[in-house]
Motif scaffolding. Structure first.
Motif, PDB file in Angstrom:
ATOM      1  N   ASP A   1       0.917  -1.106  -0.240  1.00  0.00           N
ATOM      2  CA  ASP A   1      -0.112   0.037   0.344  1.00  0.00           C
ATOM      3  C   ASP A   1       0.896   1.476   0.160  1.00  0.00           C
ATOM      4  O   ASP A   1       0.641   2.203  -0.648  1.00  0.00           O
ATOM      5  CB  ASP A   1      -1.089   0.297   1.277  1.00  0.00           C
ATOM      6  N   CYS A   2       1.804   1.567   0.917  1.00  0.00           N
ATOM      7  CA  CYS A   2       2.402   3.204   0.987  1.00  0.00           C
ATOM      8  C   CYS A   2       3.293   2.889  -0.636  1.00  0.00           C
ATOM      9  O   CYS A   2       4.013   3.817  -0.503  1.00  0.00           O
ATOM     10  CB  CYS A   2       3.218   2.649   2.176  1.00  0.00           C
ATOM     11  N   GLU A   3       4.373   1.643  -0.759  1.00  0.00           N
ATOM     12  CA  GLU A   3       5.062   1.468  -1.888  1.00  0.00           C
ATOM     13  C   GLU A   3       4.499   2.074  -2.619  1.00  0.00           C
ATOM     14  O   GLU A   3       4.990   2.948  -3.711  1.00  0.00           O
ATOM     15  CB  GLU A   3       5.058   0.151  -2.039  1.00  0.00           C
ATOM     16  N   TRP A   4       2.999   1.859  -3.656  1.00  0.00           N
ATOM     17  CA  TRP A   4       2.587   2.073  -4.615  1.00  0.00           C
ATOM     18  C   TRP A   4       2.241   3.858  -3.949  1.00  0.00           C
ATOM     19  O   TRP A   4       1.853   4.224  -5.048  1.00  0.00           O
ATOM     20  CB  TRP A   4       0.913   1.418  -4.796  1.00  0.00           C
TER      21      TRP A   4
ATOM     22  N   ALA B   1       4.290   5.764  -2.616  1.00  0.00           N
ATOM     23  CA  ALA B   1       5.018   6.687  -3.209  1.00  0.00           C
ATOM     24  C   ALA B   1       5.703   6.588  -4.296  1.00  0.00           C
ATOM     25  O   ALA B   1       5.991   7.507  -4.507  1.00  0.00           O
ATOM     26  CB  ALA B   1       6.358   5.953  -1.812  1.00  0.00           C
ATOM     27  N   GLN B   2       5.393   5.406  -5.034  1.00  0.00           N
ATOM     28  CA  GLN B   2       5.287   5.737  -6.134  1.00  0.00           C
ATOM     29  C   GLN B   2       4.935   6.061  -7.137  1.00  0.00           C
ATOM     30  O   GLN B   2       4.825   7.034  -8.090  1.00  0.00           O
ATOM     31  CB  GLN B   2       5.666   4.040  -6.738  1.00  0.00           C
ATOM     32  N   ALA B   3       3.650   6.342  -6.861  1.00  0.00           N
ATOM     33  CA  ALA B   3       2.642   7.914  -7.164  1.00  0.00           C
ATOM     34  C   ALA B   3       2.838   8.894  -6.806  1.00  0.00           C
ATOM     35  O   ALA B   3       2.349  10.471  -7.321  1.00  0.00           O
ATOM     36  CB  ALA B   3       1.568   7.083  -7.099  1.00  0.00           C
ATOM     37  N   GLY B   4       4.126   9.090  -6.245  1.00  0.00           N
ATOM     38  CA  GLY B   4       4.255  11.332  -5.534  1.00  0.00           C
ATOM     39  C   GLY B   4       3.118  10.966  -4.998  1.00  0.00           C
ATOM     40  O   GLY B   4       3.809  12.513  -4.159  1.00  0.00           O
ATOM     41  N   ASN B   5       2.718  10.677  -3.806  1.00  0.00           N
ATOM     42  CA  ASN B   5       2.094  10.804  -2.564  1.00  0.00           C
ATOM     43  C   ASN B   5       2.675   9.531  -1.838  1.00  0.00           C
ATOM     44  O   ASN B   5       2.445   8.674  -0.812  1.00  0.00           O
ATOM     45  CB  ASN B   5       0.215  10.243  -2.597  1.00  0.00           C
ATOM     46  N   VAL B   6       3.918  10.316  -1.216  1.00  0.00           N
ATOM     47  CA  VAL B   6       4.517   9.544  -0.145  1.00  0.00           C
ATOM     48  C   VAL B   6       3.534   9.809   1.231  1.00  0.00           C
ATOM     49  O   VAL B   6       3.006  10.985   1.845  1.00  0.00           O
ATOM     50  CB  VAL B   6       5.851  10.360  -0.049  1.00  0.00           C
ATOM     51  N   CYS B   7       3.266   8.372   1.999  1.00  0.00           N
ATOM     52  CA  CYS B   7       2.790   8.090   3.002  1.00  0.00           C
ATOM     53  C   CYS B   7       3.426   8.946   4.421  1.00  0.00           C
ATOM     54  O   CYS B   7       4.873   9.141   4.196  1.00  0.00           O
ATOM     55  CB  CYS B   7       2.248   6.918   3.100  1.00  0.00           C
ATOM     56  N   VAL B   8       2.788   9.652   5.322  1.00  0.00           N
ATOM     57  CA  VAL B   8       3.278   9.623   6.285  1.00  0.00           C
ATOM     58  C   VAL B   8       3.851   9.109   7.584  1.00  0.00           C
ATOM     59  O   VAL B   8       4.599   8.816   8.418  1.00  0.00           O
ATOM     60  CB  VAL B   8       2.162  11.159   7.460  1.00  0.00           C
TER      61      VAL B   8
ATOM     62  N   GLU C   1      12.306  -3.479   7.109  1.00  0.00           N
ATOM     63  CA  GLU C   1      11.564  -3.578   5.313  1.00  0.00           C
ATOM     64  C   GLU C   1      10.137  -2.868   5.148  1.00  0.00           C
ATOM     65  O   GLU C   1      10.052  -2.307   4.003  1.00  0.00           O
ATOM     66  CB  GLU C   1      10.595  -5.656   5.338  1.00  0.00           C
ATOM     67  N   VAL C   2      10.048  -2.516   6.140  1.00  0.00           N
ATOM     68  CA  VAL C   2       8.773  -0.666   5.766  1.00  0.00           C
ATOM     69  C   VAL C   2       9.339  -0.001   5.618  1.00  0.00           C
ATOM     70  O   VAL C   2       9.839   0.476   4.395  1.00  0.00           O
ATOM     71  CB  VAL C   2       7.812  -0.467   6.773  1.00  0.00           C
ATOM     72  N   HIS C   3      11.021   0.525   5.885  1.00  0.00           N
ATOM     73  CA  HIS C   3      11.066   1.523   6.136  1.00  0.00           C
ATOM     74  C   HIS C   3      12.290   1.591   4.748  1.00  0.00           C
ATOM     75  O   HIS C   3      12.094   2.543   3.615  1.00  0.00           O
ATOM     76  CB  HIS C   3      12.161   2.089   7.294  1.00  0.00           C
ATOM     77  N   ARG C   4      12.518   0.363   4.436  1.00  0.00           N
ATOM     78  CA  ARG C   4      13.372   0.077   3.210  1.00  0.00           C
ATOM     79  C   ARG C   4      12.145   0.535   1.432  1.00  0.00           C
ATOM     80  O   ARG C   4      13.012   0.892   0.293  1.00  0.00           O
ATOM     81  CB  ARG C   4      14.241  -1.092   2.835  1.00  0.00           C
ATOM     82  N   ARG C   5      10.956   0.680   1.712  1.00  0.00           N
ATOM     83  CA  ARG C   5      10.431   0.180   0.447  1.00  0.00           C
ATOM     84  C   ARG C   5       9.227   1.203   0.290  1.00  0.00           C
ATOM     85  O   ARG C   5       8.774   1.917  -0.314  1.00  0.00           O
ATOM     86  CB  ARG C   5       8.974  -0.871   0.710  1.00  0.00           C
ATOM     87  N   CYS C   6       9.173   1.971   1.818  1.00  0.00           N
ATOM     88  CA  CYS C   6       8.024   3.581   1.759  1.00  0.00           C
ATOM     89  C   CYS C   6       9.007   4.096   2.224  1.00  0.00           C
ATOM     90  O   CYS C   6       8.116   5.457   2.143  1.00  0.00           O
ATOM     91  CB  CYS C   6       6.824   3.010   2.540  1.00  0.00           C
TER      92      CYS C   6
END
Length: 403
Positions: A355-358, A360-367, A386-391
């Protein structure tokens, strides 16, 4: 009549006319003399001069006693007086408001000192003292048993050591793990936290006895303590099993920095659970109406932010603010009836990858990212990397950010 008698009569008549003439002249002179003395008008003493209002009335009389002119002048005079009074009241209200806020901070600081709460060297007093102003204070709620979670947070999204100090100095962002003390003060649990704090220096110790059922009290004491230690624009509470992108959080908050009373989070309105033995049971369910009712809107407990005025409000009124079983419900209830703006920002409650990875790729980085099923990242001590690496937003994003 003989000539002798006529002569005597003529002589008497002549004498009488002369007497009359002399008498008239004498009377005239006497009249002039007494008139100058008796008719001199003395200068009036003690007579007040004509006032401005009387002069205006006399002027109106001279203008023909026009009542319309009199009404216009009276209206102008009253309007001018009302305008001056309104400005004076506004100025007074503003002054009183500022004094109340400073008094609230001073009282809370005094209470913290009296109760034995720790006071660091960078303790913050009211704004008038010229203290350092920060953007935000991030309090990471943690427990005695969460050492592995804290280490994983230090290795991912929370800068540690000199970087943490640099973050405070250059970006105005303060981050601390928030914890109280055990029921046995000075016991092995407290000594373990003290040793960890000596190593990392990233704890905020509260005058509070730790316990799961005491989270509402802990939240209240955290905000009251933080607002007196640091003068910041925002105060944030986050759980230690949640991943946070600090730069994105800061950029989100600055959009609302002009708002005095703002409450930011992922707003929800869950059911009020009256059944005993279930998770999130609400013993005071009857206060919310019939069975099956839902709570008022409030931010989910994984992460939320409040502005400085609200933190001061909690600090000043902490003794009378009611605590419900769930701390996020308690916080929301403290703002009911206040002029508070609720900001529902779904970027504060993204899911873990993908979820957070997609996003971020769309330019909407999660808080913030976590799993709803676990009210945090499931097995966060192992999975947060892993969450930190991907998101994660990346370290460069944090140090290049401007707030």
């Amino acid at each position: 009549m003989t000539w002798k008698s006529r002569g005597e009569l003529l002589h008497r008549s002549t004498m009488t006319k002369k007497c009359v003439i002399f008498l008239c002249i004498g009377s005239f002179c006497a009249g002039m003399f007494f008139t100058n003395r008796m008719w001199t008008i003395p200068e009036p003493k003690g007579l007040a001069r004509t006032t401005a209002t009387e002069a205006e009335k006399l002027n109106l009389v001279s203008e023909g006693c026009n009542s319309r002119i009199l009404q216009e002048k009276e209206v102008k005079r009253e309007t001018k007086g009302i305008f001056k009074t309104s400005n004076a009241i506004q100025t007074l209200d503003k002054t009183i408001s500022n004094l109340e806020m400073e008094l609230a901070a001073a009282k809370a600081a005094q209470e913290s000192i009296r109760s034995g709460a720790p006071v660091s060297e960078d303790i913050k007093m009211p704004e008038s003292s010229g203290k350092r102003r920060y953007l935000m204070v991030v309090g990471i709620n943690t427990a005695f048993s969460s050492r592995k979670r804290r280490d994983s947070v230090r290795q991912t999204w929370m800068p540690s050591g000199e970087k943490r100090k640099k973050l405070e100095e250059e970006k105005g962002i303060v981050i601390r793990f928030v914890i109280g003390h055990s029921a046995t003060s000075g016991g092995i649990l407290d000594r373990a936290i003290e040793a960890e704090d000596q190593k990392h220096g990233d704890f905020l110790r509260l005058d509070h006895v730790e316990g799961y059922l005491e989270l509402s009290a802990k939240t209240k004491i955290y905000f009251a303590t933080a607002v007196n230690l640091w003068d910041a624009e925002f105060y944030i509470k986050v759980d230690d099993d949640v991943h946070v992108n600090i730069a994105t959080l800061g950029q989100t908050l600055v959009r609302h920095r002009r708002k005095r009373r703002v409450y930011i989070g992922c707003m929800k309105s869950g059911p009020v659970l009256s059944q005993k033995g279930v998770r999130y049971h609400e013993p005071e369910y009857w206060k919310f109406g019939e069975n099956g009712n839902r709570y008022f809107r409030h931010a989910t407990g994984q992460l939320y932010a409040i502005s400085k005025d609200l933190a001061k409000y909690i600090s000043l009124n902490q003794k009378v603010l009611h605590k419900y079983a769930n701390e996020d419900v308690s916080l929301g209830s403290w703002f009911i009836g206040l002029d508070v703006e609720h900001i529902d920002d779904r970027r504060l409650c993204c899911g873990t990858p993908p979820d957070c990875e997609w996003k971020a790729q769309a330019g909407n980085v999660c808080v913030a990212s976590f799993d709803w099923t676990c009210s945090g990242i499931c097995r966060s001590a192992e999975r947060i990397k892993e969450v930190h690496r991907r998101c994660g937003e990346g370290e460069k994003a944090l140090w290049s950010a401007t707030f």
